[in-house]
Design a protein around this motif. Structure first.
Motif, PDB file in Angstrom:
ATOM      1  N   PRO A  72      21.388  -6.216 -24.628  1.00 29.39           N
ATOM      2  CA  PRO A  72      21.737  -4.750 -24.293  1.00 29.39           C
ATOM      3  C   PRO A  72      20.605  -3.727 -24.852  1.00 29.39           C
ATOM      4  O   PRO A  72      20.292  -3.838 -25.762  1.00 29.39           O
ATOM      5  CB  PRO A  72      23.217  -4.658 -24.775  1.00 29.39           C
ATOM      6  N   ILE A  73      20.570  -2.841 -23.919  1.00 34.60           N
ATOM      7  CA  ILE A  73      19.880  -1.656 -24.439  1.00 34.60           C
ATOM      8  C   ILE A  73      20.531  -0.577 -24.885  1.00 34.60           C
ATOM      9  O   ILE A  73      21.395  -0.092 -24.403  1.00 34.60           O
ATOM     10  CB  ILE A  73      18.828  -1.207 -22.905  1.00 34.60           C
ATOM     11  N   LYS A  74      19.980   0.027 -26.081  1.00 38.03           N
ATOM     12  CA  LYS A  74      20.431   1.206 -26.696  1.00 38.03           C
ATOM     13  C   LYS A  74      20.028   2.451 -25.885  1.00 38.03           C
ATOM     14  O   LYS A  74      18.749   2.441 -25.292  1.00 38.03           O
ATOM     15  CB  LYS A  74      19.880   1.381 -28.101  1.00 38.03           C
ATOM     16  N   PRO A  75      21.105   3.284 -25.539  1.00 37.78           N
ATOM     17  CA  PRO A  75      20.642   4.523 -24.654  1.00 37.78           C
ATOM     18  C   PRO A  75      19.488   5.098 -25.042  1.00 37.78           C
ATOM     19  O   PRO A  75      18.574   5.539 -24.433  1.00 37.78           O
ATOM     20  CB  PRO A  75      21.891   5.437 -24.944  1.00 37.78           C
ATOM     21  N   ALA A  76      19.409   5.482 -26.674  1.00 35.63           N
ATOM     22  CA  ALA A  76      18.098   6.229 -27.042  1.00 35.63           C
ATOM     23  C   ALA A  76      16.847   5.476 -26.605  1.00 35.63           C
ATOM     24  O   ALA A  76      15.715   5.993 -26.298  1.00 35.63           O
ATOM     25  CB  ALA A  76      18.162   6.453 -28.662  1.00 35.63           C
ATOM     26  N   ASP A  77      16.898   4.306 -26.744  1.00 34.92           N
ATOM     27  CA  ASP A  77      15.583   3.329 -26.517  1.00 34.92           C
ATOM     28  C   ASP A  77      15.436   3.471 -24.920  1.00 34.92           C
ATOM     29  O   ASP A  77      14.205   3.645 -24.683  1.00 34.92           O
ATOM     30  CB  ASP A  77      15.754   1.925 -26.684  1.00 34.92           C
ATOM     31  N   LEU A  78      16.367   3.479 -24.158  1.00 36.73           N
ATOM     32  CA  LEU A  78      16.172   3.477 -22.413  1.00 36.73           C
ATOM     33  C   LEU A  78      15.536   4.941 -22.330  1.00 36.73           C
ATOM     34  O   LEU A  78      14.522   5.032 -21.641  1.00 36.73           O
ATOM     35  CB  LEU A  78      17.550   3.375 -21.827  1.00 36.73           C
ATOM     36  N   LEU A  79      16.074   5.973 -22.803  1.00 35.30           N
ATOM     37  CA  LEU A  79      15.559   7.259 -22.601  1.00 35.30           C
ATOM     38  C   LEU A  79      14.154   7.361 -23.077  1.00 35.30           C
ATOM     39  O   LEU A  79      13.249   7.854 -22.336  1.00 35.30           O
ATOM     40  CB  LEU A  79      16.549   8.152 -22.971  1.00 35.30           C
ATOM     41  N   LYS A  80      13.906   6.773 -24.161  1.00 32.04           N
ATOM     42  CA  LYS A  80      12.531   7.060 -24.874  1.00 32.04           C
ATOM     43  C   LYS A  80      11.465   6.315 -24.132  1.00 32.04           C
ATOM     44  O   LYS A  80      10.556   6.910 -23.507  1.00 32.04           O
ATOM     45  CB  LYS A  80      12.474   6.139 -26.309  1.00 32.04           C
ATOM     46  N   TYR A  81      11.598   5.074 -23.753  1.00 33.46           N
ATOM     47  CA  TYR A  81      10.759   4.497 -22.629  1.00 33.46           C
ATOM     48  C   TYR A  81      10.554   4.760 -21.716  1.00 33.46           C
ATOM     49  O   TYR A  81       9.471   5.017 -20.765  1.00 33.46           O
ATOM     50  CB  TYR A  81      10.980   2.906 -22.978  1.00 33.46           C
ATOM     51  N   SER A  82      11.519   5.274 -20.820  1.00 32.86           N
ATOM     52  CA  SER A  82      11.889   5.899 -19.707  1.00 32.86           C
ATOM     53  C   SER A  82      10.850   7.102 -19.561  1.00 32.86           C
ATOM     54  O   SER A  82      10.103   7.213 -18.662  1.00 32.86           O
ATOM     55  CB  SER A  82      13.330   6.054 -19.106  1.00 32.86           C
ATOM     56  N   SER A  83      11.203   7.966 -20.430  1.00 33.35           N
ATOM     57  CA  SER A  83      10.409   9.079 -20.644  1.00 33.35           C
ATOM     58  C   SER A  83       9.223   9.091 -20.714  1.00 33.35           C
ATOM     59  O   SER A  83       8.046   9.712 -20.330  1.00 33.35           O
ATOM     60  CB  SER A  83      11.156  10.067 -21.583  1.00 33.35           C
TER      61      SER A  83
ATOM     62  N   ASP B 145       0.894  -1.053   0.128  1.00 31.10           N
ATOM     63  CA  ASP B 145       0.081   0.162  -0.075  1.00 31.10           C
ATOM     64  C   ASP B 145       0.951   1.204  -0.067  1.00 31.10           C
ATOM     65  O   ASP B 145       0.817   1.981   1.186  1.00 31.10           O
ATOM     66  CB  ASP B 145      -1.067  -0.021   1.148  1.00 31.10           C
ATOM     67  N   ILE B 146       1.522   1.388  -0.969  1.00 25.09           N
ATOM     68  CA  ILE B 146       2.543   2.581  -1.324  1.00 25.09           C
ATOM     69  C   ILE B 146       2.167   3.080  -2.724  1.00 25.09           C
ATOM     70  O   ILE B 146       1.391   2.534  -3.398  1.00 25.09           O
ATOM     71  CB  ILE B 146       3.987   2.168  -1.199  1.00 25.09           C
ATOM     72  N   LYS B 147       2.568   4.210  -2.984  1.00 24.54           N
ATOM     73  CA  LYS B 147       2.593   4.976  -4.352  1.00 24.54           C
ATOM     74  C   LYS B 147       3.172   3.923  -5.181  1.00 24.54           C
ATOM     75  O   LYS B 147       4.432   3.661  -5.187  1.00 24.54           O
ATOM     76  CB  LYS B 147       3.148   6.329  -4.210  1.00 24.54           C
ATOM     77  N   GLN B 148       2.443   3.374  -6.254  1.00 24.92           N
ATOM     78  CA  GLN B 148       2.970   2.744  -7.285  1.00 24.92           C
ATOM     79  C   GLN B 148       3.327   3.547  -8.316  1.00 24.92           C
ATOM     80  O   GLN B 148       3.176   4.607  -8.942  1.00 24.92           O
ATOM     81  CB  GLN B 148       1.866   1.782  -7.829  1.00 24.92           C
ATOM     82  N   ALA B 149       4.472   2.982  -9.101  1.00 24.59           N
ATOM     83  CA  ALA B 149       5.122   3.603 -10.181  1.00 24.59           C
ATOM     84  C   ALA B 149       5.116   2.502 -11.322  1.00 24.59           C
ATOM     85  O   ALA B 149       5.609   1.317 -11.105  1.00 24.59           O
ATOM     86  CB  ALA B 149       6.364   4.261  -9.816  1.00 24.59           C
ATOM     87  N   PRO B 150       5.599   2.877 -12.533  1.00 23.98           N
ATOM     88  CA  PRO B 150       5.884   2.206 -13.604  1.00 23.98           C
ATOM     89  C   PRO B 150       6.955   1.348 -13.392  1.00 23.98           C
ATOM     90  O   PRO B 150       8.152   1.993 -12.818  1.00 23.98           O
ATOM     91  CB  PRO B 150       5.749   3.001 -15.004  1.00 23.98           C
ATOM     92  N   ALA B 151       7.185   0.034 -14.174  1.00 21.98           N
ATOM     93  CA  ALA B 151       8.504  -0.663 -13.967  1.00 21.98           C
ATOM     94  C   ALA B 151       8.657  -1.169 -15.656  1.00 21.98           C
ATOM     95  O   ALA B 151       7.672  -1.636 -16.203  1.00 21.98           O
ATOM     96  CB  ALA B 151       8.163  -1.863 -12.932  1.00 21.98           C
ATOM     97  N   ILE B 152      10.141  -1.123 -15.587  1.00 19.03           N
ATOM     98  CA  ILE B 152      10.402  -1.633 -16.995  1.00 19.03           C
ATOM     99  C   ILE B 152      11.219  -2.812 -16.568  1.00 19.03           C
ATOM    100  O   ILE B 152      12.403  -2.983 -15.779  1.00 19.03           O
ATOM    101  CB  ILE B 152      11.298  -0.697 -17.897  1.00 19.03           C
ATOM    102  N   MET B 153      10.909  -4.080 -17.018  1.00 19.94           N
ATOM    103  CA  MET B 153      11.731  -5.049 -16.802  1.00 19.94           C
ATOM    104  C   MET B 153      12.558  -5.461 -17.778  1.00 19.94           C
ATOM    105  O   MET B 153      12.568  -5.102 -19.051  1.00 19.94           O
ATOM    106  CB  MET B 153      10.913  -6.476 -16.752  1.00 19.94           C
ATOM    107  N   ILE B 154      14.046  -5.458 -17.445  1.00 19.16           N
ATOM    108  CA  ILE B 154      15.158  -5.314 -18.478  1.00 19.16           C
ATOM    109  C   ILE B 154      15.968  -6.721 -18.368  1.00 19.16           C
ATOM    110  O   ILE B 154      16.209  -7.064 -17.164  1.00 19.16           O
ATOM    111  CB  ILE B 154      15.995  -4.137 -18.259  1.00 19.16           C
ATOM    112  N   SER B 155      15.996  -7.518 -19.448  1.00 14.10           N
ATOM    113  CA  SER B 155      16.580  -8.843 -19.071  1.00 14.10           C
ATOM    114  C   SER B 155      17.219  -9.591 -20.281  1.00 14.10           C
ATOM    115  O   SER B 155      17.043  -8.929 -21.462  1.00 14.10           O
ATOM    116  CB  SER B 155      15.666 -10.045 -18.757  1.00 14.10           C
ATOM    117  N   THR B 156      17.840 -10.441 -20.376  1.00 14.18           N
ATOM    118  CA  THR B 156      18.542 -11.042 -21.488  1.00 14.18           C
ATOM    119  C   THR B 156      17.520 -12.441 -21.721  1.00 14.18           C
ATOM    120  O   THR B 156      17.782 -12.898 -22.807  1.00 14.18           O
ATOM    121  CB  THR B 156      19.709 -11.922 -21.042  1.00 14.18           C
ATOM    122  N   GLU B 157      16.395 -12.607 -20.997  1.00  8.11           N
ATOM    123  CA  GLU B 157      15.448 -13.547 -21.323  1.00  8.11           C
ATOM    124  C   GLU B 157      14.610 -13.105 -22.543  1.00  8.11           C
ATOM    125  O   GLU B 157      13.750 -12.184 -22.379  1.00  8.11           O
ATOM    126  CB  GLU B 157      14.737 -14.005 -20.138  1.00  8.11           C
TER     127      GLU B 157
END
Length: 126
Positions: free
Chosen positions: A108-119, A75-87
């Motif tokens: 591996p994640i490309k920097p532009a993709d990490l920023l795009k989806y995080s933003s 029961d806390i403020k929930q926030a989005p989560a990105i699962m990042i894996s080699t699976e």
């Protein structure tokens, strides 16, 4: 809102991965914290919830799936989560979403993709 007010927790047992993600996100102005496993991540989240979680699957003590299930049950403020894996299997992706992930990315994640989806999940320009 701007990137500078958004707090992101990077949860991965590999120091090089945490450092890579931290560097990309900090350069974009995000506030970044790290956890080496799900237990440390849960302790930090319960103390002060984050705006976004980047979560590895395979970690000791409490894996990414278990961390998200536990986090989502609190029961806390929930926030989005990105699962990042080699699976890369479909069942891994399905289990991530069942556990509470909002998005799934393969390493591996490309920097532009990490920023795009995080933003996108944070609702900030990017």
């Amino acid at each position: 809102m701007n990137a500078g007010s958004k707090r992101i927790l990077v949860v991965d047992d590999a120091a090089t991965v945490r450092m890579y993600h931290r560097q990309i996100l900090q350069q974009a102005g995000f506030l970044v914290d790290e956890a080496v496993n799900g237990i440390e991540a849960l302790e930090k989240a319960l103390n002060s919830p984050y705006d976004l979680y980047l979560v590895d699957i395979n970690m000791p003590l409490l894996n990414g799936y278990e961390f998200l299930v536990d986090l989502r049950s609190r029961d806390i403020k929930q926030a989005p989560a990105i699962m990042i894996s080699t699976e890369a299997e479909q069942h891994d992706r399905a289990r991530a979403f069942e556990s509470g992930a909002n998005f799934y990315m393969l390493k591996p994640i490309k920097p532009a993709d990490l920023l795009k989806y995080s933003s996108l999940l944070l609702g900030v320009g990017g």
